[in-house]
Scaffold this motif. Structure first.
Motif, PDB file in Angstrom:
ATOM      1  N   MET A   1       0.841  -1.214   0.000  1.00 42.43           N
ATOM      2  CA  MET A   1       0.000   0.000   0.000  1.00 42.43           C
ATOM      3  C   MET A   1       0.872   1.260   0.000  1.00 42.43           C
ATOM      4  O   MET A   1       0.586   2.211  -0.742  1.00 42.43           O
ATOM      5  CB  MET A   1      -0.926  -0.014   1.223  1.00 42.43           C
ATOM      6  CG  MET A   1      -1.990   1.050   1.213  1.00 42.43           C
ATOM      7  SD  MET A   1      -3.219   0.845  -0.110  1.00 42.43           S
ATOM      8  CE  MET A   1      -4.360  -0.328   0.649  1.00 42.43           C
ATOM      9  N   VAL A   2       1.924   1.248   0.811  1.00 43.49           N
ATOM     10  CA  VAL A   2       2.811   2.420   0.871  1.00 43.49           C
ATOM     11  C   VAL A   2       3.428   2.669  -0.503  1.00 43.49           C
ATOM     12  O   VAL A   2       3.528   3.807  -0.957  1.00 43.49           O
ATOM     13  CB  VAL A   2       3.902   2.213   1.955  1.00 43.49           C
ATOM     14  CG1 VAL A   2       5.009   3.243   1.807  1.00 43.49           C
ATOM     15  CG2 VAL A   2       3.275   2.290   3.334  1.00 43.49           C
ATOM     16  N   LYS A   3       3.813   1.581  -1.183  1.00 43.26           N
ATOM     17  CA  LYS A   3       4.439   1.740  -2.501  1.00 43.26           C
ATOM     18  C   LYS A   3       3.443   2.205  -3.549  1.00 43.26           C
ATOM     19  O   LYS A   3       3.731   3.079  -4.351  1.00 43.26           O
ATOM     20  CB  LYS A   3       4.997   0.378  -2.965  1.00 43.26           C
ATOM     21  CG  LYS A   3       6.382   0.108  -2.474  1.00 43.26           C
ATOM     22  CD  LYS A   3       6.983  -1.087  -3.220  1.00 43.26           C
ATOM     23  CE  LYS A   3       8.075  -1.693  -2.349  1.00 43.26           C
ATOM     24  NZ  LYS A   3       8.074  -3.143  -2.329  1.00 43.26           N
ATOM     25  N   ARG A   4       2.242   1.611  -3.545  1.00 46.22           N
ATOM     26  CA  ARG A   4       1.336   1.837  -4.681  1.00 46.22           C
ATOM     27  C   ARG A   4       0.284   2.917  -4.442  1.00 46.22           C
ATOM     28  O   ARG A   4      -0.119   3.606  -5.364  1.00 46.22           O
ATOM     29  CB  ARG A   4       0.664   0.509  -5.053  1.00 46.22           C
ATOM     30  CG  ARG A   4       1.694  -0.462  -5.624  1.00 46.22           C
ATOM     31  CD  ARG A   4       1.110  -1.804  -5.927  1.00 46.22           C
ATOM     32  NE  ARG A   4      -0.083  -1.723  -6.754  1.00 46.22           N
ATOM     33  CZ  ARG A   4      -0.899  -2.743  -6.965  1.00 46.22           C
ATOM     34  NH1 ARG A   4      -0.655  -3.914  -6.417  1.00 46.22           N
ATOM     35  NH2 ARG A   4      -1.958  -2.599  -7.724  1.00 46.22           N
ATOM     36  N   PHE A   5      -0.199   3.018  -3.215  1.00 43.52           N
ATOM     37  CA  PHE A   5      -1.257   4.011  -2.925  1.00 43.52           C
ATOM     38  C   PHE A   5      -0.926   4.746  -1.624  1.00 43.52           C
ATOM     39  O   PHE A   5      -1.621   4.609  -0.611  1.00 43.52           O
ATOM     40  CB  PHE A   5      -2.625   3.316  -2.842  1.00 43.52           C
ATOM     41  CG  PHE A   5      -3.001   2.606  -4.108  1.00 43.52           C
ATOM     42  CD1 PHE A   5      -3.402   3.317  -5.232  1.00 43.52           C
ATOM     43  CD2 PHE A   5      -2.898   1.221  -4.199  1.00 43.52           C
ATOM     44  CE1 PHE A   5      -3.705   2.671  -6.417  1.00 43.52           C
ATOM     45  CE2 PHE A   5      -3.200   0.564  -5.381  1.00 43.52           C
ATOM     46  CZ  PHE A   5      -3.607   1.287  -6.495  1.00 43.52           C
ATOM     47  N   PRO A   6       0.163   5.527  -1.641  1.00 43.61           N
ATOM     48  CA  PRO A   6       0.635   6.148  -0.395  1.00 43.61           C
ATOM     49  C   PRO A   6      -0.358   7.127   0.213  1.00 43.61           C
ATOM     50  O   PRO A   6      -0.262   7.449   1.397  1.00 43.61           O
ATOM     51  CB  PRO A   6       1.933   6.855  -0.825  1.00 43.61           C
ATOM     52  CG  PRO A   6       1.851   6.981  -2.310  1.00 43.61           C
ATOM     53  CD  PRO A   6       1.009   5.855  -2.789  1.00 43.61           C
ATOM     54  N   GLN A   7      -1.326   7.586  -0.569  1.00 48.64           N
ATOM     55  CA  GLN A   7      -2.286   8.552  -0.009  1.00 48.64           C
ATOM     56  C   GLN A   7      -3.496   7.885   0.636  1.00 48.64           C
ATOM     57  O   GLN A   7      -4.380   8.573   1.139  1.00 48.64           O
ATOM     58  CB  GLN A   7      -2.729   9.521  -1.098  1.00 48.64           C
ATOM     59  CG  GLN A   7      -1.607  10.480  -1.489  1.00 48.64           C
ATOM     60  CD  GLN A   7      -2.046  11.378  -2.609  1.00 48.64           C
ATOM     61  OE1 GLN A   7      -2.273  10.927  -3.738  1.00 48.64           O
ATOM     62  NE2 GLN A   7      -2.178  12.657  -2.315  1.00 48.64           N
ATOM     63  N   THR A   8      -3.527   6.553   0.583  1.00 49.28           N
ATOM     64  CA  THR A   8      -4.610   5.835   1.281  1.00 49.28           C
ATOM     65  C   THR A   8      -4.196   5.619   2.724  1.00 49.28           C
ATOM     66  O   THR A   8      -3.079   5.180   2.998  1.00 49.28           O
ATOM     67  CB  THR A   8      -4.852   4.463   0.620  1.00 49.28           C
ATOM     68  OG1 THR A   8      -5.277   4.674  -0.718  1.00 49.28           O
ATOM     69  CG2 THR A   8      -5.903   3.664   1.368  1.00 49.28           C
ATOM     70  N   ARG A   9      -5.088   5.917   3.639  1.00 50.52           N
ATOM     71  CA  ARG A   9      -4.807   5.609   5.048  1.00 50.52           C
ATOM     72  C   ARG A   9      -5.202   4.166   5.306  1.00 50.52           C
ATOM     73  O   ARG A   9      -6.375   3.793   5.145  1.00 50.52           O
ATOM     74  CB  ARG A   9      -5.608   6.555   5.948  1.00 50.52           C
ATOM     75  CG  ARG A   9      -5.388   6.239   7.402  1.00 50.52           C
ATOM     76  CD  ARG A   9      -6.045   7.263   8.291  1.00 50.52           C
ATOM     77  NE  ARG A   9      -6.151   6.735   9.642  1.00 50.52           N
ATOM     78  CZ  ARG A   9      -6.944   7.225  10.579  1.00 50.52           C
ATOM     79  NH1 ARG A   9      -7.699   8.273  10.319  1.00 50.52           N
ATOM     80  NH2 ARG A   9      -6.988   6.687  11.774  1.00 50.52           N
ATOM     81  N   LEU A  10      -4.223   3.352   5.667  1.00 51.59           N
ATOM     82  CA  LEU A  10      -4.477   1.927   5.926  1.00 51.59           C
ATOM     83  C   LEU A  10      -4.196   1.611   7.388  1.00 51.59           C
ATOM     84  O   LEU A  10      -3.112   1.902   7.894  1.00 51.59           O
ATOM     85  CB  LEU A  10      -3.560   1.067   5.040  1.00 51.59           C
ATOM     86  CG  LEU A  10      -3.647  -0.450   5.283  1.00 51.59           C
ATOM     87  CD1 LEU A  10      -4.980  -1.014   4.776  1.00 51.59           C
ATOM     88  CD2 LEU A  10      -2.488  -1.185   4.621  1.00 51.59           C
ATOM     89  N   ASP A  11      -5.169   1.019   8.060  1.00 47.96           N
ATOM     90  CA  ASP A  11      -4.929   0.428   9.383  1.00 47.96           C
ATOM     91  C   ASP A  11      -4.987  -1.070   9.194  1.00 47.96           C
ATOM     92  O   ASP A  11      -5.869  -1.568   8.473  1.00 47.96           O
ATOM     93  CB  ASP A  11      -6.047   0.792  10.377  1.00 47.96           C
ATOM     94  CG  ASP A  11      -6.097   2.277  10.657  1.00 47.96           C
ATOM     95  OD1 ASP A  11      -5.049   2.933  10.532  1.00 47.96           O
ATOM     96  OD2 ASP A  11      -7.193   2.772  10.993  1.00 47.96           O
ATOM     97  N   VAL A  12      -4.092  -1.791   9.832  1.00 47.59           N
ATOM     98  CA  VAL A  12      -4.206  -3.246   9.791  1.00 47.59           C
ATOM     99  C   VAL A  12      -4.531  -3.745  11.189  1.00 47.59           C
ATOM    100  O   VAL A  12      -4.088  -3.173  12.183  1.00 47.59           O
ATOM    101  CB  VAL A  12      -2.927  -3.934   9.232  1.00 47.59           C
ATOM    102  CG1 VAL A  12      -2.662  -3.518   7.801  1.00 47.59           C
ATOM    103  CG2 VAL A  12      -1.724  -3.685  10.104  1.00 47.59           C
ATOM    104  N   LYS A  13      -5.316  -4.808  11.225  1.00 42.67           N
ATOM    105  CA  LYS A  13      -5.788  -5.342  12.498  1.00 42.67           C
ATOM    106  C   LYS A  13      -5.648  -6.860  12.424  1.00 42.67           C
ATOM    107  O   LYS A  13      -6.315  -7.497  11.601  1.00 42.67           O
ATOM    108  CB  LYS A  13      -7.268  -4.949  12.634  1.00 42.67           C
ATOM    109  CG  LYS A  13      -7.822  -4.917  14.015  1.00 42.67           C
ATOM    110  CD  LYS A  13      -9.250  -4.344  13.916  1.00 42.67           C
ATOM    111  CE  LYS A  13     -10.008  -4.443  15.194  1.00 42.67           C
ATOM    112  NZ  LYS A  13      -9.806  -3.372  16.143  1.00 42.67           N
ATOM    113  N   LYS A  14      -4.778  -7.406  13.244  1.00 39.52           N
ATOM    114  CA  LYS A  14      -4.647  -8.863  13.288  1.00 39.52           C
ATOM    115  C   LYS A  14      -5.741  -9.385  14.217  1.00 39.52           C
ATOM    116  O   LYS A  14      -5.684  -9.160  15.431  1.00 39.52           O
ATOM    117  CB  LYS A  14      -3.270  -9.257  13.821  1.00 39.52           C
ATOM    118  CG  LYS A  14      -3.053 -10.756  13.870  1.00 39.52           C
ATOM    119  CD  LYS A  14      -1.724 -11.093  14.513  1.00 39.52           C
ATOM    120  CE  LYS A  14      -1.532 -12.578  14.707  1.00 39.52           C
ATOM    121  NZ  LYS A  14      -2.605 -13.260  15.409  1.00 39.52           N
ATOM    122  N   ALA A  15      -6.744  -9.983  13.636  1.00 42.79           N
ATOM    123  CA  ALA A  15      -7.903 -10.393  14.435  1.00 42.79           C
ATOM    124  C   ALA A  15      -8.697 -11.452  13.692  1.00 42.79           C
ATOM    125  O   ALA A  15      -8.560 -11.634  12.479  1.00 42.79           O
ATOM    126  CB  ALA A  15      -8.798  -9.176  14.696  1.00 42.79           C
TER     127      ALA A  15
END
Ligand SMILES: C[S@@+](CC[C@H](N)C(=O)[O-])C[C@H]1O[C@@H](n2cnc3c(N)ncnc32)[C@H](O)[C@@H]1O
Length: 182
Positions: free
Chosen positions: A62-76
């Protein structure tokens, strides 16, 4: 599947840019990235998966391809309460077929969506499973399940051929805009 096919399976249910979304069972994020592509800058996506290593790969991509998207990841485990609410949309791509009884998770998904929010599923067009895809459901069966769970306006978005189980489809269904008093 290439990016154009992934985006094509979601496109018909994404009618606004930005917004607050979640991808449940995101894995390495093939559809999370497609969603980021469609939502454009300003979107906020929470990716949920029980595999931490997959989520790390997704974060890097995501950082490489869509850096303007805010991504949260949740291991659940997405079958447990996730503390997500007021979402404009949820994607479940090839993840709901791991759950035998889908009623509790669909009830939970409905509470996580804002009124009129949408659930997009991507699934194999089959009702008989195998060890890798234990509990699949065809689009016809999905229509019934979504209606029984209180979703509205279910419709097929697209289908693509698949080496596994013949075909894959995407479909959208909506949380009700108004609640009815019992
Ligand atoms: C077949 S992969 C699909 C990944 C991605 N959505 C895609 O279509 O490329 C299924 C993913 O769902 C995750 N998954 C299955 N059941 C889950 C659960 N109960 N809670 C969280 N993740 C789950 C698995 O870890 C895996 O990453």
């Amino acid at each position: 599947m290439d990016q154009a096919e992934l985006v094509g399976l979601l496109r018909g249910a994404v009618d606004a840019e930005g917004g607050r979304w979640a991808d449940l069972g995101a894995g390495e994020g093939a559809f999370t990235l497609a969603l980021a592509d469609l939502l454009g800058p300003g979107a906020h996506i929470t990716a949920v998966d029980r595999e931490a290593s997959s989520l790390r790969e997704l974060e890097e991509a995501m950082v490489k391809r869509f850096p303007q998207t805010r991504l949260d990841v949740k291991k659940a485990d997405f079958t447990r309460p996730l503390a997500l609410s007021d979402l404009d949309g949820i994607v479940m791509a090839n993840s709901l077929h791991f759950v035998r009884d889908k009623r509790p998770i669909l009830a939970q998904v409905k509470t996580m969506l804002s009124p009129g929010g949408r659930l997009i599923v991507v699934e194999y067009g089959a009702n008989r499973g195998n060890p890798w895809v234990p509990h699949p459901f065809s689009y016809e069966r999905w229509e019934q399940m979504a209606a029984e769970a209180g979703f509205e306006n279910t419709r097929l978005l697209g289908t693509v051929p698949s080496r596994y189980l013949g075909s894959m489809y995407s479909a959208v269904t909506y949380a009700p805009r108004t609640t009815t008093a019992d």
